[in-house]
Design an enzyme around this catalytic site. Structure first.
Site, PDB file in Angstrom:
ATOM      1  N   THR A  26      -5.932   8.638   1.850  1.00  0.00           N
ATOM      2  CA  THR A  26      -4.864   8.756   3.169  1.00  0.00           C
ATOM      3  C   THR A  26      -4.475   7.224   3.745  1.00  0.00           C
ATOM      4  OG1 THR A  26      -6.896   9.179   4.579  1.00  0.00           O
ATOM      5  CG2 THR A  26      -5.874  11.088   3.819  1.00  0.00           C
ATOM      6  N   ASP A  27      -3.509   7.282   4.516  1.00  0.00           N
ATOM      7  CA  ASP A  27      -3.494   5.969   5.463  1.00  0.00           C
ATOM      8  C   ASP A  27      -4.717   6.530   6.637  1.00  0.00           C
ATOM      9  OD1 ASP A  27      -2.704   3.957   7.008  1.00  0.00           O
ATOM     10  OD2 ASP A  27      -0.760   4.385   6.879  1.00  0.00           O
ATOM     11  N   TRP A  28      -4.983   5.563   7.506  1.00  0.00           N
ATOM     12  CA  TRP A  28      -6.068   5.656   8.555  1.00  0.00           C
ATOM     13  C   TRP A  28      -5.773   6.952   9.401  1.00  0.00           C
ATOM     14  CZ3 TRP A  28      -7.218   3.219   4.914  1.00  0.00           C
ATOM     15  CH2 TRP A  28      -8.463   2.150   4.463  1.00  0.00           C
ATOM     16  N   LEU A  29      -6.504   7.938   9.301  1.00  0.00           N
ATOM     17  CA  LEU A  29      -6.506   8.968  10.251  1.00  0.00           C
ATOM     18  C   LEU A  29      -5.219   9.830   9.907  1.00  0.00           C
ATOM     19  CD1 LEU A  29      -7.553   7.232  13.628  1.00  0.00           C
ATOM     20  CD2 LEU A  29      -8.956   8.361  12.017  1.00  0.00           C
ATOM     21  N   ALA A  30      -4.804   9.963   8.855  1.00  0.00           N
ATOM     22  CA  ALA A  30      -3.609  10.615   8.323  1.00  0.00           C
ATOM     23  C   ALA A  30      -4.124  12.062   7.806  1.00  0.00           C
ATOM     24  CB  ALA A  30      -2.813   9.764   7.231  1.00  0.00           C
TER      25      ALA A  30
END
Length: 872
Positions: free
Chosen positions: A277-281
């Protein structure tokens, strides 16, 4: 995909519905695609998968889930830190930004941004920069480099992160990304191609408790021919990791979109590495796992306050395996993919360094887990110098990217004794300090990069003023963005005006621009247009130097008689000064070319590529322009831009001659049948015993650190559910039977036959001027008339000469592949040549509007002095 987003893994009965997917426009669908394809069937990866699968078979459940997610935000030295499996010799893996250098570190190089690299149109230089970046990340002990970026593609000229990519064309992006990956991974660092996919604006990109992230709605053909193209080349280059985007595609969040991850990426493109994931996605647990997500970063979930250390994976993933809501082989494949990439890059070597820096602090000592309330402390920064001679590579990129747009009266190069008046704060370093703004979140002083996670700290800034000083230039500098009253113009003066346009990532707002250029639009910042006009009113010879993230409007001042020259220096990183001096004073001829089109007004673009504003519910961004972005649109609409895609002047002149074309691979309307998948690891589907998830005895827990273990009662209760005869209610369309794969697949990047060379083209370039210089040969394809609507011209290859002395020649070799001559057929779900035997025009020149040499596939001959089909 499911219409609901589910939090948690324990059971469907206790899962919480947090949001419902809003409807998207008719015709834009994200069909379910299950199961997640196993990795390991590509021969280039078979040895690494064999090693990884043997190791995974010996790991406990908690160890396997531990390496699929981060330990929490700010819970380690790096921006992302996986869990470890120390019992079997696997350390925490360090993931670190960014595409132009090691973010939040020290003794590193701040390389020119990718948009600058794309402006060089130099394949060798792109790869050399990749090698240098890889060496620095390895030297810092980073396992996974979070770059390169090829999405955003640059569809929206005001998009905040366009500058992190290589230009507004899928082929230019593809070469930039693939060559960077080759360079980075050549030294053993895992590259991450991002953001998958159609992540074209910053505002509304992320999901929250109250609003879904923006949905990029695009049709199947546009997906394949534009946005998927550079990712296909990155996969073909063997990239180890892909980062999923924040946004939704056709209504389904990328982080749980099975069509994107399972269907397009892992099956059609044959991607062998792991998807993060992208960060916190990550917004769900089970749906994400089933849809093909392999790694959650940084481990926390974005829907709840981060202080609780709540994760949709780690311990919840462990519970999900025990209760049967995620099949065991899904976890095993994820763990194997992660470790296969680790082995593929040779990171099991004892000499691969461990992290020696801390992205959270510049102090030598500090907390080991800064996000924890109470953390042990120790040495966190060892200040390892990884710069080597990389400043030379950075300077060469910055120099060869400089794009000369206008040079009336031969004002450039400057005579050595020029009397200069220099204007604009962009000419000198940020007076507050070159790294005074976190993640470069300001536009003060020389603009070397945009802002956000794609930035890096400068070890130094060689500003233009430093460059003029090093030349012992005769100059007077006015460090202001307003025209001063005391500049005392003289007829012998040459004025040099420095101006900027900035953008960045959405978590920082700079001068009312929340990532995207919403406030500034395509205008220069700090009243740069007015400064140029005021200077031009007082001086008869004006040179404008622009540091910019992308297209700007120039109409207010471009045609003023005293504005003699315009240069785009793009985003040069730390080497802004000497690189510019070498061009201004004629040590080298400029050889950069635009990686995007410069318009005369924002109205020149299709309305659909404007920024999407606030909408009730999920913001819908529908790509109604289809294939027609940037120069494709300008050609179709018959609009003359201010400067065309690929434009760039030199201090010398070049001719193209003696072109030839030869058929290499006989073509058929559809590619030959794909090869079958090779053997993959065999995974057990038996739920492991609950004891594999128990907390170890006497374990010292760190508050907010995310672990994969379960309390004994939780593990035992989950295992009871898993042993029931009832099964988890999987999504509609779910199957656990592995597919043979789509016919468009068959290898890394797709069917290997797509990359067969169909035609080889050569052209002789001669320096017909009086100065040394480099030329760029750009190759565009014109499709014959068929039942498919195709852009008038499409870039398919390019090559740059070495520096040619006056009168010298060099023969360049270019190629056109089967895929280059194909379109994506949405009915057959395959690439087809729409007019087999038809006459494809192969156009050569130095810009998209400067094509006069045509080769025909039907005649097998080439001719000069031709009229381009895009002439207006």
């Amino acid at each position: 995909m499911r219409s609901t987003i589910i939090l948690g893994f324990s059971s469907v009965a206790t899962a919480a519905v947090i949001d419902r997917r809003d409807p998207v426009p008719a015709g834009y669908v994200a069909p379910p695609y299950y199961p997640a394809p196993y990795g390991g069937w590509v021969s280039d990866w078979s040895e690494s998968f064999q090693k990884a699968s043997v190791l995974v078979s010996s790991m406990t459940l908690a160890e396997k889930t531990n390496i699929t997610a981060g330990s929490g935000i700010f819970m380690g030295r790096c921006v992302g830190n996986t869990g470890s499996a120390l019992r079997v010799g696997i350390p925490q893996l360090c993931l670190q930004d960014g595409p132009l250098g090691v973010r939040n570190s020290d003794h590193n190089t701040a390389f020119p941004a990718a948009i600058t690299v794309g402006s060089t149109w130099d394949k060798s230089l792109i790869r050399r920069r990749g090698v240098a970046i890889g060496e620095e990340f390895r030297g810092k002990g980073v396992n996974i480099h979070l770059g390169p970026s090829v999405g955003a593609l640059g569809r929206k000229p005001r998009g905040g992160r366009n500058w992190e990519g290589f230009g507004s064309d899928p082929v230019l992006q593809a070469f930039g990304g693939a060559l960077s990956i080759e360079g980075i991974q050549s030294v053993g660092v895992i590259a991450t191609i991002k953001h998958f996919i159609a992540n074209e604006q910053e505002q509304y990109r992320m999901y929250s408790l109250v609003k879904p992230g923006i949905s990029s709605n695009l049709d199947d053909r546009t997906m394949h021919e534009l946005y998927l193209w550079p990712f296909a080349e990155g996969v073909r280059a063997g990239v180890g990791s892909v980062m999923i985007a924040y946004n939704a595609v056709n209504g389904s969040a990328c982080a749980q979109n099975s069509y994107l991850m399972n269907g397009l990426l892992k099956d059609e493109l044959g991607f062998q590495g792991f998807v993060m994931t992208d960060w916190l996605a990550q917004i769900s647990g089970v749906p994400s796992a089933l849809a093909g997500l392999d790694m959650s970063m940084p481990g926390d979930i974005n829907q709840v306050p981060l202080v609780f250390g709540t994760s949709p994976w780690m311990y919840e993933y462990t519970r999900a395996i025990l209760n049967g809501s995620v099949p065991v082989d899904r976890l095993d494949d994820s763990a194997t993919r992660i470790l296969a990439a680790y082995y593929q890059m040779g990171q099991d070597s004892p000499d691969y360094p461990r992290p020696n820096f801390d992205t959270n602090t510049q102090d030598a000592e500090g907390p080991l887990y800064p996000g924890a309330l109470f953390s042990p402390s120790g040495i966190v920064n060892e200040f390892v110098d990884v710069q080597d001679d990389h400043a030379e590579v950075a300077r060469e990129v910055a120099r060869d990217a400089i794009t000369l747009l206008k040079n009336n009266d031969g004002i450039l190069p400057l005579p050595r004794n020029s009397a200069l008046k220099i204007f604009g704060t962009d000419a000198e370093k940020n007076p507050d300090g070159i790294n005074s703004c976190a993640d470069q979140g300001c536009n003060k002083g020389t603009l070397g990069m945009g802002w956000g996670s794609g930035s890096a700290r400068y070890p130094y800034m060689d500003s233009p003023i430093d460059g003029f000083k090093s030349r012992s230039a005769s100059y007077q500098f006015f460090n202001t963005d307003s025209f001063p009253s005391n500049s005392n113009p003289s007829p012998t003066d040459t004025a040099v005006v420095f101006v900027t346009a900035d953008s960045g990532e959405n978590y920082i707002t700079v001068e009312n621009n929340p990532g995207d250029r919403t406030s500034s639009n395509l205008n220069l910042w700090h009243d740069g247009d007015k400064l140029i006009k005021d200077v031009a009113a007082q001086y008869s010879s004006v040179i404008v130097v622009v540091h910019t993230v992308g297209p700007i409007l120039m109409e207010e001042w471009h045609d003023l008689p005293s504005v003699k020259a315009v240069l785009f220096a793009h985003l040069p990183g730390q080497e802004a000064g000497k690189s510019l001096m070498e061009v201004l004073y004629g040590d080298v001829s400029p050889s950069g070319h635009l990686p995007y089109t410069l318009p005369k007004s924002e109205g020149d673009y299709p309305e659909s590529v404007g920024l999407t504003g606030y909408q009730i519910g999920q913001p819908q961004d529908t790509f109604t322009e289809g294939l027609y972005i940037d120069y494709r649109h300008f050609h179709k609409a018959n609009i003359v831009p201010r400067y065309a895609f690929g434009h760039g002047l030199s201090y010398t002149t070049f001719s193209f001659s003696s072109a030839s074309i030869s058929a290499v691979t006989p073509l058929t309307s559809t590619p030959p049948a794909r090869p079958a998948k090779g053997e993959t690891p065999a995974y057990s589907t038996t739920i492991p015993p609950a004891s594999e998830a128990y907390w170890p005895d006497n374990f010292n827990r760190i508050w907010r650190y995310i672990y994969s273990f379960l309390d004994k009662n939780d593990a035992d209760n989950a295992a009871k559910v898993g042993n029931l005869t009832s099964t988890y209610p999987y999504p509609v369309g779910y199957s656990n039977v592995q597919k043979a794969g789509p016919k468009a697949g068959g290898g890394q990047g797709g069917n290997p036959a797509l990359f067969d060379v169909a035609y080889a083209i050569s052209v002789t370039v001669t320096n017909t001027g009086s100065r040394p210089g480099k030329a760029v040969a750009q190759l565009y394809v014109q499709f014959p008339t068929s039942n498919f609507d195709t852009p008038i011209l499409q870039l398919r290859d390019f090559e740059k000469t070495s520096e040619l002395a006056p009168g010298a020649t060099e023969t360049l070799s270019l190629r056109v592949t089967r895929k280059d001559l194909s379109v994506w057929d949405v009915v057959s779900q395959d690439w087809i040549i729409p007019s087999l035997g038809g006459d494809y025009g192969i156009w050569l020149g130095q810009s998209s509007d400067g094509l006069t040499l045509r080769c025909g596939t039907e005649t097998g001959s080439c001719a000069g002095n031709q009229t381009s089909p895009a002439s207006v």
